[in-house]
Scaffold this motif. Structure first.
Motif, short mmCIF file in Angstrom:
data_model
loop_
_atom_site.label_atom_id
_atom_site.label_comp_id
_atom_site.label_asym_id
_atom_site.label_seq_id
_atom_site.Cartn_x
_atom_site.Cartn_y
_atom_site.Cartn_z
N PRO B 2 2.51 -8.00 -2.97
CA PRO B 2 1.06 -8.10 -3.15
C PRO B 2 0.69 -9.29 -4.04
O PRO B 2 1.45 -9.67 -4.93
CB PRO B 2 0.69 -6.79 -3.83
CG PRO B 2 1.88 -5.90 -3.67
CD PRO B 2 3.04 -6.79 -3.53
N ASP B 3 -0.46 -9.82 -3.78
CA ASP B 3 -0.93 -10.96 -4.57
C ASP B 3 -1.49 -10.44 -5.90
O ASP B 3 -2.44 -9.67 -5.93
CB ASP B 3 -2.03 -11.69 -3.78
CG ASP B 3 -2.59 -12.86 -4.55
OD1 ASP B 3 -2.10 -13.10 -5.67
OD2 ASP B 3 -3.51 -13.50 -4.03
N PRO B 4 -0.93 -10.88 -7.01
CA PRO B 4 -1.38 -10.37 -8.30
C PRO B 4 -2.86 -10.63 -8.57
O PRO B 4 -3.50 -9.90 -9.29
CB PRO B 4 -0.51 -11.12 -9.31
CG PRO B 4 0.59 -11.73 -8.53
CD PRO B 4 0.13 -11.84 -7.13
N GLN B 7 -5.83 -7.82 -6.56
CA GLN B 7 -5.61 -6.39 -6.62
C GLN B 7 -6.84 -5.65 -6.10
O GLN B 7 -7.97 -6.05 -6.33
CB GLN B 7 -5.37 -5.96 -8.07
CG GLN B 7 -4.12 -6.54 -8.67
CD GLN B 7 -2.87 -5.93 -8.09
OE1 GLN B 7 -2.83 -4.73 -7.84
NE2 GLN B 7 -1.86 -6.74 -7.87
N GLU B 11 -4.59 -1.02 -3.45
CA GLU B 11 -3.32 -1.44 -4.03
C GLU B 11 -2.93 -0.51 -5.19
O GLU B 11 -1.78 -0.10 -5.32
CB GLU B 11 -3.45 -2.89 -4.53
CG GLU B 11 -2.18 -3.46 -5.11
CD GLU B 11 -1.08 -3.61 -4.06
OE1 GLU B 11 -1.36 -3.45 -2.86
OE2 GLU B 11 0.07 -3.83 -4.47
N ASP B 12 -3.95 -0.16 -5.99
CA ASP B 12 -3.68 0.78 -7.08
C ASP B 12 -3.23 2.13 -6.55
O ASP B 12 -2.34 2.77 -7.11
CB ASP B 12 -4.93 0.95 -7.95
CG ASP B 12 -5.11 -0.23 -8.89
OD1 ASP B 12 -6.26 -0.55 -9.20
OD2 ASP B 12 -4.11 -0.84 -9.29
N TYR B 15 0.32 1.92 -5.48
CA TYR B 15 1.20 1.89 -6.65
C TYR B 15 1.37 3.30 -7.23
O TYR B 15 2.48 3.74 -7.55
CB TYR B 15 0.61 0.94 -7.71
CG TYR B 15 1.43 0.88 -8.98
CD1 TYR B 15 2.72 0.35 -8.98
CD2 TYR B 15 0.92 1.35 -10.18
CE1 TYR B 15 3.48 0.30 -10.13
CE2 TYR B 15 1.67 1.29 -11.34
CZ TYR B 15 2.94 0.76 -11.31
OH TYR B 15 3.69 0.71 -12.45
N GLU B 16 0.24 4.00 -7.31
CA GLU B 16 0.28 5.37 -7.84
C GLU B 16 1.17 6.26 -6.95
O GLU B 16 1.97 7.04 -7.44
CB GLU B 16 -1.13 5.92 -7.91
CG GLU B 16 -1.20 7.26 -8.62
CD GLU B 16 -2.62 7.73 -8.82
OE1 GLU B 16 -3.52 6.89 -8.73
OE2 GLU B 16 -2.80 8.92 -9.06
N PHE B 18 3.60 5.29 -5.01
CA PHE B 18 5.00 4.90 -5.17
C PHE B 18 5.61 5.51 -6.43
O PHE B 18 6.69 6.09 -6.40
CB PHE B 18 5.12 3.37 -5.23
CG PHE B 18 6.53 2.94 -5.53
CD1 PHE B 18 6.90 2.57 -6.82
CD2 PHE B 18 7.51 2.94 -4.55
CE1 PHE B 18 8.19 2.20 -7.12
CE2 PHE B 18 8.81 2.58 -4.84
CZ PHE B 18 9.15 2.20 -6.12
#
Lengths: 479, 183
Positions: B2-4, B7, B11-12, B15-16, B18
């Motif tokens: 992902p592109d920092p 966001q 994307e969040d 991440y959560e 994962f």
């Protein structure tokens, strides 16, 4: 050859048992597995073992079971830092946008914390241990965080938060942290290990030798004494502390010391030492260790760490007061005698033993301890042919044990050595020579022979009753 | 990757998801990798690397499939890669042996989990002195040779005792896992 079978619920316990240990493997296979788990397998045997594994599913299955056991025992023995893991806090902030690279590191950190924390909690939930005793000698007391006192520590005992006390000059205890760092406390020492932190040690009094593996720069190990704080990032060092001063000697690496009374800080490099005392008029400066010396003469008033020091003048004043009270001398005559003696040096006097109770109901030991590092920059070397010369007095014929502590010239506790001799009461006191060769190592944990080691303290004691033992002077003489 | 700079709430959420999945399955993944590599430090390193690779490839993960199987496949490759890295100076398994161990180990995850639970109970039942001995033997930094010399014993005697205790634990684990299956 390989009789292990697939496990199945319908099998009996005996069959299951056979499948889960070495009972069904050949002696050679047993040896391979044990040697592999112990890390002692030879390369040729390792190749043979792998050939066998390739051909035999049962052996592979047994190996996986043993690996699993081995792995969890390793994890159970590792350190658990109960401080709040930073990744959890990071997770609380999760709603905020975070760069992916940071997330990758957060994931790595999370995995590390999970690895240590979950495994440890699973196997040692009740222990909360931070260190394991690896050597112990003499009376050592552990007061755990819940206030329970333990006098029966053994090798392998786990220490969580609490206070560790080496009770006598010939006591010592060595313990290891999960990261491989180790600490030895020796002599009459009190060390507090705070609960929940493996990076803090509180040396209230006594001596400590430490070998600390590399620490994260952001979280150095800290050693606290009544007069200083030391920050350690991976090094070997020695600390001697009493309520008024702390002496730090660094053998390897660097240690940052802060003097508490004024907050002044200095960095101490290998081969240097520094003293942080309550008297902060002195500059806090590390100095190189002096050249090794082969002789020493005691300065009782300054070197005593246990015992009751009386100067000659104080002793005279006591005698004169007693004589006046008993009417054997007038007050003015007593004053005249006292003034006449007033030019005596304050350093002349004697050291009487002080009692020490080690275990309830077992009487007291009467002892004197001198520190040879408190006042000296240069190490005293135990050389061939050397002897202690001890002068003093005793009121009752008694066996007296003399001893000393030694450490390696490169740093680190080396051992304790003792010799016992019967001393007789006499009007003129005693003047004895104690050859170094007559001192024996206390138990077999240490170097049997002190030759070449550095002597750091000296002590003597009598047991059971107050024999009126007093020491006037101690010398170490090398031909 | 992902592109920092870009966001998004999605994307969040990924991440959560994962982190939640990984945290849930990490013990199993660790058991699996632990059955391939000999020391806990090796396992730590491979598990960490596996976590990183899993996150990097997480957009390829099919939510309908089992996260654990998917992570173990990655873990298996990471263990092989690690083996290649350290094989020259360490006693690690050959690639063919390691692959076999991994393939079979993947089918034994439930058994490993049951064994670990049994181990916990077996350790509790063990006499305190024996448990302390085991703990000491497995304490990082403790060298058996030095320890045995200090205790006035021999390294061979220490290893013998260690072997006996391991076998004792294996018997205990076998007994408990059998009883559990019968129940």
């Amino acid at each position: 050859m390989h009789r292990l079978q697939n496990t199945a619920p319908e099998k009996g316990l005996n069959d299951m048992e056979k499948e889960n240990h070495f009972g069904e493997l050949t002696a050679e296979e047993e040896e391979w597995i044990e040697a592999y788990l112990n890390g002692t397998i030879q390369p040729e045997a390792f190749q043979d073992m792998q050939d066998r594994m390739l051909a035999c599913p049962a052996m592979r299955r047994t190996m996986r079971r043993y690996f699993n056991l081995d792995f969890h025992l390793h994890h159970g023995s590792r350190e658990f830092d109960s401080a709040a893991p930073p990744w959890l806090e990071a997770e609380a902030e999760r709603t905020k946008p975070t760069p992916s690279r940071s997330r990758i590191w957060a994931i790595a950190a999370a995995v590390a914390v999970l690895a240590t924390g979950l495994s440890f909690l699973a196997l040692h939930q009740r222990a909360e241990a931070k260190a394991t005793i690896t050597a112990i000698q003499g009376p050592v007391q552990w007061t755990s965080g819940d206030g329970q006192v333990h006098n029966d520590l053994e090798i392998g005992a786990r220490l969580g938060g609490g206070v560790l006390g080496a009770m006598l000059p010939n006591s010592w205890v060595e313990f290891a942290f999960g990261d491989g760092s180790s600490v030895t406390v020796s002599g009459q020492t009190t060390l507090m290990l705070p609960a929940g932190s493996q990076r803090e040690l509180h040396l209230r009094q006594g001596s400590l030798s430490a070998s600390i593996v590399s620490q994260e720069p952001s979280t150095p190990m800290a050693v606290h004494t009544p007069t200083s704080r030391m920050e350690v990032l991976g090094t070997r060092f020695e600390v001697d502390a009493d309520p008024a001063s702390t002496r730090l000697l660094v053998n390897e690496g660097r240690v940052r010391m802060t003097r508490l009374v004024d907050g002044v800080t200095t960095e101490v490099a290998a081969g240097h030492q520094v003293v942080a005392s309550i008297d902060y008029e002195d500059r806090l400066a590390a100095v190189p260790r002096g050249e090794a010396k082969r002789g020493w003469r005691s300065n009782l008033s300054k070197e005593v760490t246990y015992g009751q020091w009386s100067s000659k003048l104080e002793a005279l004043a006591y005698k004169l007061k007693k004589a006046v009270a008993e009417g054997r001398i007038t007050a003015s005559a007593a004053m005249a005698k006292y003034k006449e003696a007033a030019d005596l040096s304050k350093n002349h006097g004697h050291l009487k033993t002080r009692p020490k109770i080690v275990e309830p109901g077992r009487g007291a030991l009467y002892l004197v301890i001198l520190s040879l590092v408190k006042e000296h920059n240069a190490p005293l070397i135990a050389a061939p042919g050397a002897r202690f010369r001890v002068r003093g007095g005793i009121e009752l014929r008694s066996p007296v044990t003399f001893g000393f502590t030694a450490r390696h010239p490169q740093g680190g506790f080396a051992g304790k050595y003792e010799y016992t001799q019967n001393l007789s009461d006499s009007q003129t006191g005693f003047d004895i020579d104690l050859p170094l060769a007559s001192f024996q190592a206390v138990r077999n944990f240490t170097y049997p022979d002190p030759l070449g080691l550095e002597i750091t303290d000296w002590w003597c004691f009598t047991a059971g009753h107050d024999a009126g033992l007093e020491i006037n002077q101690v010398e170490f003489l090398t031909p | 990757m992902p592109d920092p700079e870009n966001q998004s709430p999605t994307e969040d959420a990924r991440y959560e998801l994962f982190v939640r999945l990984f945290a849930r399955h990490e013990p199993d993944l660790r058991r699996f990798i632990g059955s391939l590599l000999p020391t806990w430090s090796d396992v730590d390193e491979v598990v960490q690397q596996t976590a990183i690779v899993c996150w990097r490839k997480f957009d390829q993960f099919d939510a309908q499939s089992q996260f654990m199987k998917w992570a173990c496949v990655i873990g298996r490759f990471e263990a092989l890669a690690y083996r290649r890295k350290v094989a020259r100076d360490r006693l690690v398994f050959r690639e063919d042996v390691l692959e076999l161990m991994a393939d079979e180990g993947l089918e034994e995850l439930d058994a490993r989990r049951a064994e670990e639970e049994a181990l916990e109970r077996c350790l509790e039942e063990m006499p305190e002195k024996e448990r302390q001995f085991l703990t000491l033997a497995y304490t990082p930094g403790v060298k058996i040779a030095e320890l045995s010399a200090r205790a006035g014993s021999t390294a061979a005697a220490f290893y013998m005792r260690l072997k006996r205790l391991r076998a004792q634990l294996m018997r205990c684990i076998a007994s408990k896992t059998l009883h559990r299956r019968k129940a």
